[in-house]
Enzyme design. Structure first.
Site, mmCIF file in Angstrom:
data_model
loop_
_atom_site.group_PDB
_atom_site.id
_atom_site.type_symbol
_atom_site.label_atom_id
_atom_site.label_comp_id
_atom_site.label_asym_id
_atom_site.label_seq_id
_atom_site.Cartn_x
_atom_site.Cartn_y
_atom_site.Cartn_z
ATOM 1 N N HIS A 14 0.716 -1.111 -0.114
ATOM 2 C CA HIS A 14 0.192 0.012 -0.032
ATOM 3 C C HIS A 14 0.906 1.362 -0.015
ATOM 4 O O HIS A 14 1.557 1.667 1.198
ATOM 5 C CB HIS A 14 -1.045 0.025 1.025
ATOM 6 C CG HIS A 14 -1.847 1.063 1.301
ATOM 7 N ND1 HIS A 14 -3.020 1.031 1.465
ATOM 8 C CD2 HIS A 14 -1.573 2.488 1.186
ATOM 9 C CE1 HIS A 14 -3.646 2.331 1.501
ATOM 10 N NE2 HIS A 14 -2.914 3.293 1.556
ATOM 11 N N HIS A 16 1.438 5.436 -1.592
ATOM 12 C CA HIS A 16 1.041 6.401 -2.447
ATOM 13 C C HIS A 16 2.339 7.087 -3.200
ATOM 14 O O HIS A 16 3.384 7.456 -2.515
ATOM 15 C CB HIS A 16 0.297 7.722 -1.587
ATOM 16 C CG HIS A 16 -0.671 7.167 -1.033
ATOM 17 N ND1 HIS A 16 -1.890 7.088 -1.535
ATOM 18 C CD2 HIS A 16 -0.801 6.471 -0.013
ATOM 19 C CE1 HIS A 16 -2.849 6.579 -0.769
ATOM 20 N NE2 HIS A 16 -2.218 6.148 0.430
ATOM 21 N N LEU A 17 2.382 7.294 -4.300
ATOM 22 C CA LEU A 17 3.711 7.701 -5.255
ATOM 23 C C LEU A 17 3.316 9.215 -5.935
ATOM 24 O O LEU A 17 4.232 9.777 -6.264
ATOM 25 C CB LEU A 17 4.143 6.875 -6.319
ATOM 26 C CG LEU A 17 4.806 5.511 -5.990
ATOM 27 C CD1 LEU A 17 5.106 4.854 -7.022
ATOM 28 C CD2 LEU A 17 6.051 5.976 -5.041
ATOM 29 N N ARG A 18 2.014 9.670 -5.812
ATOM 30 C CA ARG A 18 1.683 10.642 -6.399
ATOM 31 C C ARG A 18 2.258 10.737 -7.919
ATOM 32 O O ARG A 18 2.191 9.743 -8.464
ATOM 33 C CB ARG A 18 2.260 11.789 -5.832
ATOM 34 C CG ARG A 18 2.107 11.876 -3.919
ATOM 35 C CD ARG A 18 0.542 11.873 -3.684
ATOM 36 N NE ARG A 18 0.649 11.930 -2.330
ATOM 37 C CZ ARG A 18 -0.295 11.537 -1.245
ATOM 38 N NH1 ARG A 18 -1.414 10.978 -1.771
ATOM 39 N NH2 ARG A 18 -0.372 11.677 -0.212
ATOM 40 N N LYS A 100 -9.446 -0.552 -5.798
ATOM 41 C CA LYS A 100 -9.540 0.215 -4.456
ATOM 42 C C LYS A 100 -10.472 0.936 -4.203
ATOM 43 O O LYS A 100 -11.100 1.703 -4.938
ATOM 44 C CB LYS A 100 -8.279 1.330 -4.427
ATOM 45 C CG LYS A 100 -8.438 2.131 -3.119
ATOM 46 C CD LYS A 100 -7.665 1.386 -2.008
ATOM 47 C CE LYS A 100 -8.017 2.177 -0.740
ATOM 48 N NZ LYS A 100 -6.685 2.500 0.050
ATOM 49 N N HIS A 137 -10.407 1.110 1.995
ATOM 50 C CA HIS A 137 -10.244 1.964 3.001
ATOM 51 C C HIS A 137 -11.395 1.804 4.046
ATOM 52 O O HIS A 137 -12.600 2.397 3.404
ATOM 53 C CB HIS A 137 -10.372 3.237 2.339
ATOM 54 C CG HIS A 137 -9.856 4.399 3.603
ATOM 55 N ND1 HIS A 137 -8.641 5.047 3.521
ATOM 56 C CD2 HIS A 137 -10.459 4.998 4.616
ATOM 57 C CE1 HIS A 137 -8.431 5.818 4.572
ATOM 58 N NE2 HIS A 137 -9.884 5.601 5.240
ATOM 59 N N HIS A 175 -4.429 -0.862 6.010
ATOM 60 C CA HIS A 175 -3.842 -0.105 7.119
ATOM 61 C C HIS A 175 -4.912 -0.148 8.052
ATOM 62 O O HIS A 175 -5.467 0.829 8.938
ATOM 63 C CB HIS A 175 -3.599 1.225 6.478
ATOM 64 C CG HIS A 175 -4.876 1.987 5.646
ATOM 65 N ND1 HIS A 175 -5.964 2.126 6.202
ATOM 66 C CD2 HIS A 175 -4.539 2.997 4.600
ATOM 67 C CE1 HIS A 175 -6.825 2.789 5.131
ATOM 68 N NE2 HIS A 175 -5.747 3.009 4.513
ATOM 69 N N ASP A 248 1.584 2.634 3.548
ATOM 70 C CA ASP A 248 0.723 3.919 3.250
ATOM 71 C C ASP A 248 1.435 4.773 3.403
ATOM 72 O O ASP A 248 1.094 5.933 3.888
ATOM 73 C CB ASP A 248 -0.557 3.816 4.495
ATOM 74 C CG ASP A 248 -1.574 4.712 3.893
ATOM 75 O OD1 ASP A 248 -1.541 5.278 2.838
ATOM 76 O OD2 ASP A 248 -2.418 4.988 4.890
ATOM 77 N N ALA A 264 -3.884 14.555 5.669
ATOM 78 C CA ALA A 264 -3.604 13.267 6.508
ATOM 79 C C ALA A 264 -2.672 12.459 5.783
ATOM 80 O O ALA A 264 -2.542 12.560 4.333
ATOM 81 C CB ALA A 264 -4.873 12.413 6.266
HETATM 82 C C1 NCD Z 1 -3.665 9.063 2.013
HETATM 83 C C2 NCD Z 1 -3.195 10.136 1.071
HETATM 84 O O1 NCD Z 1 -2.619 10.885 1.584
HETATM 85 O O2 NCD Z 1 -3.248 9.842 -0.098
HETATM 86 N N1 NCD Z 1 -3.600 9.593 3.312
HETATM 87 C C3 NCD Z 1 -3.364 9.051 4.780
HETATM 88 O O3 NCD Z 1 -3.542 9.476 5.604
HETATM 89 N N2 NCD Z 1 -3.280 7.734 4.856
HETATM 90 C C4 NCD Z 1 -5.065 8.662 1.863
HETATM 91 C C5 NCD Z 1 -5.096 7.224 2.572
HETATM 92 O O4 NCD Z 1 -4.505 6.331 2.418
HETATM 93 O O5 NCD Z 1 -6.216 7.253 3.375
HETATM 94 ZN ZN ZN Z 2 -3.351 5.144 1.761
#
Ligand code: NCD
Ligand code: ZN
Length: 347
Positions: A14, A16-18, A100, A137, A175, A248, A264
């Site tokens: 899991h 996030h690479l943006r 997802k 999620h 998560h 995450d 977040a």
């Molecule tokens: C994640 C994000 O910033 O994309 N933020 C987080 O707090 N984990 C989104 C997510 O996985 O809920």
């Molecule tokens: Zn996430």
């Protein structure tokens, strides 16, 4: 004192690479230690179709450091308009490894997520037929439900009904942050698994709020009480097959975290492996670390474990990592566990 541990190379289930300058700046933080990662689709606009995922995968491959051997495992962002045939084709081609589910409004960039679960029933049924996992999620978004209860309420009121209505649907609870999440996975049979993050093994809600508000510890799902952190640690270090690492790791530039309405996400790609070695060592469970980071995930996703390896070494000097990663999009603060970590990762 000298301890050395060689593991199959870990994967991050899991991440996030943006995109763009942020992707370019943070991708080496993951590829240094991880061979593969499940790439979250919550871009703006989201990665919804197979074509979107193919294009995003190409952008990730183009941003890879020269010497990196890294495979992005793509996901599709489920919307109420998702076409089951597109999902099936993206899976059949080998491009997409999961879909997802974001309940609309649950977290960062989740506005296109699902409001009415009946409208995605046909997608769930196709996924059950073809064995494609649903990454969830797991938080309700109902205003009247306390934010610390949102995961437990989601399990009872949304997830369990979906799983009962769709036999054979393979689900990864992403998560997890609660004892209820751990218990639900343990009772759930072979089609249910959960990822656990690095930071939820370290912080409870006091770390966010006591002595001043700490925006870099704020993520979703929010960290809960200590009893829940302890349940997560027990699950992660147990070696049980249906718990595995999903960091995450979620980069946001500091100016967006450190403001009146901070967003977040904790950024843990840089120091996850060193911190996990510390945690598993502390729990007397170093022999289970490879299961959590490198074996259980591939087994659930029905992929081989990596052939390459990673070596961790216990050191007298505390590990040292940059406090921030300076990306072209701006600085990103690296998660601070709040204690010295005496483990070094040889990449
Ligand atoms: C994640 C994000 O910033 O994309 N933020 C987080 O707090 N984990 C989104 C997510 O996985 O809920
Ligand atoms: Zn996430």
């Amino acid at each position: 004192m000298m301890k050395k541990l060689t593991l199959r190379r870990p994967d991050d289930w899991h991440l996030h690479l943006r995109d763009d300058a942020m992707l370019q700046g943070i991708l080496p933080e993951t590829t240094r230690h991880f061979a593969r990662a499940i790439i979250m689709p919550n871009l703006v606009p989201p990665v919804v179709t197979g074509a979107d995922a193919a294009a995003y995968r190409n952008r990730i491959l183009a941003a890879l450091p020269d010497d990196a051997a890294f495979e992005p495992l793509m996901t599709l962002y489920l919307t109420e308009d998702t076409d089951p045939a597109d999902v099936a084709a993206a899976h059949a081609s080998g491009l997409v490894k999961a879909v997802k589910l974001y309940p609309a409004g649950a977290t960062t960039n989740s506005n296109s997520g699902v409001r009415d679960f009946d409208r995605v029933r046909a997608v769930f049924e196709t996924m059950a037929e073809i064995g494609l996992p649903l990454c969830v999620h797991g938080e309700v978004t109902t205003a009247s439900v306390d934010i610390f209860d949102r995961e437990a309420v989601f399990i009872d009121t949304v997830l369990d009904p979906i799983r009962r209505a769709t036999p054979g649907l393979r689900v990864v609870m992403e998560h997890i942050t609660t004892r209820q999440g751990v218990d639900y996975v343990r009772a759930g049979g072979e089609d249910l698994a959960a990822t656990i993050t690095t930071h939820h093994l370290i912080i409870n809600r006091n770390h966010i709020l006591v002595g001043g508000i700490k925006p870099h510890y704020y993520c979703l799902p929010v960290a809960k009480r200590e009893e829940h952190r302890l349940a997560l640690r027990a699950a992660a270090t147990s070696g049980e097959a249906r718990f595995f690492l999903g960091t995450d790791s979620a980069p946001h530039i500091d100016s967006l975290k450190e403001q009146a309405c901070g967003c977040a996400g904790c950024f843990t790609a840089t120091n996850t492996m060193a911190i996990l070695a510390h945690v598993f060592d502390e729990e007397g469970a170093l022999d289970q670390l490879e299961r959590f980071t490198s074996l259980n995930g591939p087994a659930f996703y029905r992929m081989p474990a990596n052939d390459s390896t990673l070596t961790l070494e216990k050191t007298t000097e505390p590990a040292d990592w940059p406090a921030k990663i300076l990306t072209g999009a701006g600085p990103v603060t690296v998660f601070d566990p709040g204690f010295p970590v005496h483990w070094q990762v040889h990449d």
